[in-house]
Design a protein around this motif. Structure first.
Motif, PDB file in Angstrom:
ATOM      1  N   ARG A  26       0.807  -1.212   0.000  1.00 41.46           N
ATOM      2  CA  ARG A  26       0.000   0.000   0.000  1.00 41.46           C
ATOM      3  C   ARG A  26       0.845   1.268   0.000  1.00 41.46           C
ATOM      4  O   ARG A  26       0.346   2.356  -0.308  1.00 41.46           O
ATOM      5  CB  ARG A  26      -0.930   0.002   1.221  1.00 41.46           C
ATOM      6  N   LEU A  27       2.139   1.144   0.354  1.00 43.76           N
ATOM      7  CA  LEU A  27       3.018   2.311   0.413  1.00 43.76           C
ATOM      8  C   LEU A  27       3.928   2.434  -0.803  1.00 43.76           C
ATOM      9  O   LEU A  27       4.636   3.425  -0.936  1.00 43.76           O
ATOM     10  CB  LEU A  27       3.868   2.259   1.683  1.00 43.76           C
ATOM     11  N   ARG A  89      -1.930   8.947  -1.248  1.00 40.46           N
ATOM     12  CA  ARG A  89      -1.781   8.190   0.001  1.00 40.46           C
ATOM     13  C   ARG A  89      -0.507   7.336   0.026  1.00 40.46           C
ATOM     14  O   ARG A  89      -0.533   6.175   0.437  1.00 40.46           O
ATOM     15  CB  ARG A  89      -3.019   7.305   0.243  1.00 40.46           C
ATOM     16  N   PHE A 136       1.513   7.561  10.297  1.00 40.80           N
ATOM     17  CA  PHE A 136       1.955   6.356   9.596  1.00 40.80           C
ATOM     18  C   PHE A 136       1.220   6.146   8.267  1.00 40.80           C
ATOM     19  O   PHE A 136       1.023   5.016   7.824  1.00 40.80           O
ATOM     20  CB  PHE A 136       1.793   5.115  10.488  1.00 40.80           C
ATOM     21  N   TYR A 137       0.819   7.241   7.633  1.00 42.43           N
ATOM     22  CA  TYR A 137       0.130   7.179   6.338  1.00 42.43           C
ATOM     23  C   TYR A 137      -1.080   6.250   6.387  1.00 42.43           C
ATOM     24  O   TYR A 137      -1.382   5.532   5.434  1.00 42.43           O
ATOM     25  CB  TYR A 137       1.103   6.723   5.240  1.00 42.43           C
ATOM     26  N   ARG A 138      -1.804   6.294   7.508  1.00 43.51           N
ATOM     27  CA  ARG A 138      -2.986   5.454   7.680  1.00 43.51           C
ATOM     28  C   ARG A 138      -4.264   6.255   7.942  1.00 43.51           C
ATOM     29  O   ARG A 138      -5.358   5.724   7.783  1.00 43.51           O
ATOM     30  CB  ARG A 138      -2.781   4.475   8.844  1.00 43.51           C
ATOM     31  N   VAL A 139      -4.128   7.491   8.354  1.00 41.36           N
ATOM     32  CA  VAL A 139      -5.296   8.291   8.723  1.00 41.36           C
ATOM     33  C   VAL A 139      -5.414   9.467   7.753  1.00 41.36           C
ATOM     34  O   VAL A 139      -4.482  10.254   7.613  1.00 41.36           O
ATOM     35  CB  VAL A 139      -5.183   8.815  10.169  1.00 41.36           C
ATOM     36  N   TRP A 140      -6.571   9.557   7.093  1.00 47.03           N
ATOM     37  CA  TRP A 140      -6.773  10.577   6.061  1.00 47.03           C
ATOM     38  C   TRP A 140      -8.049  11.374   6.345  1.00 47.03           C
ATOM     39  O   TRP A 140      -8.743  11.797   5.430  1.00 47.03           O
ATOM     40  CB  TRP A 140      -6.837   9.906   4.693  1.00 47.03           C
ATOM     41  N   GLU A 213     -12.522   4.068  -1.294  1.00 45.91           N
ATOM     42  CA  GLU A 213     -13.087   4.297   0.029  1.00 45.91           C
ATOM     43  C   GLU A 213     -14.295   5.216  -0.054  1.00 45.91           C
ATOM     44  O   GLU A 213     -15.335   4.970   0.571  1.00 45.91           O
ATOM     45  CB  GLU A 213     -12.022   4.926   0.928  1.00 45.91           C
TER      46      GLU A 213
END
Length: 218
Positions: A26-27, A89, A136-140, A213
């Motif tokens: 995902r990164l 993201r 940590f590039y998880r919350v947007w 999403e």
């Protein structure tokens, strides 16, 4: 043989096979990520060019009212990094899109000079990037987007105080930093978040997690 293999041995084999040496899928950047981030950066740079001229009128009104209040006008120069990160993201998206937008502005020409424009883009992009990294590039979410906008603004504001307002007194510096942080949070942060959601709702971002999403929520 397999039953006696220790966890450390299995982990070593996985590492040797490259299972732990590469970042999570995902990164990792894809070609489509680079293309879309580049389009966002160039389009944002064109908006920067318009604001380079458009801000002069409001600045002439705000500056005499309260020195430092012109920081409220910084937001339109800060949104590229936040918008790019919200859509792509991936690590580096904020830094890449904000810097590319600055490159476009510098190449066409502006009143601040090419090198200083590039330097400002790097600093502002880094300010936003660090906020997304903290999560940590998880919350947007909207609050994180606003924090990223404020992060870009504070980084850029400190940079401006050093380069353009050297010797400014404490009241001016405080008012300017508060003003630019508000502008960054609202314009670069909140508006970018709503814009990203609006684009995602059109199915244009279905190849991105941000698009999928949003579509699932509709």
């Amino acid at each position: 043989m397999n039953a006696s293999a220790s966890p450390s041995t299995v982990s070593s084999k996985d590492a040797a096979a490259g299972g732990t040496s590469r970042p999570p899928r995902r990164l990792r950047w894809r070609i489509v990520d680079i293309v879309v981030a580049s389009v966002l950066g160039v389009a944002s740079g064109l908006i920067f060019l318009l604001w380079n001229i458009g801000y002069l009128g409001p600045k002439a009104i705000l500056e005499p009212l309260l020195p430092g209040l012109q920081g409220l006008l910084d937001g339109p120069w800060l949104f590229a990094g936040v918008l790019g990160a919200l859509i792509i993201r991936k690590p580096g998206a904020a830094l890449y899109t904000e810097t590319l937008a600055a490159v476009v502005s510098a190449l066409v020409g502006n009143q601040w000079g090419g090198f200083l424009t590039l330097e400002a883009g790097l600093v502002q992009g880094l300010g936003a990037e660090l906020i997304f990294l903290l999560f940590f590039y998880r919350v947007w979410s909207l609050p994180v987007a606003m924090l990223a906008g404020a992060g870009a603004a504070i980084a850029g504001g400190i940079n401006n105080l050093i380069l353009w307002y050297a010797g400014a007194d404490t009241p001016f510096s405080v008012i300017y930093l508060i003003s630019t942080a508000i502008s960054g949070a609202v314009i670069a942060g909140a508006l970018s978040w709503f814009l990203a959601r609006g684009i995602a709702a059109t199915a244009a971002l279905d190849r991105f997690a941000s698009g999928r999403e949003r579509r699932e929520l509709v």
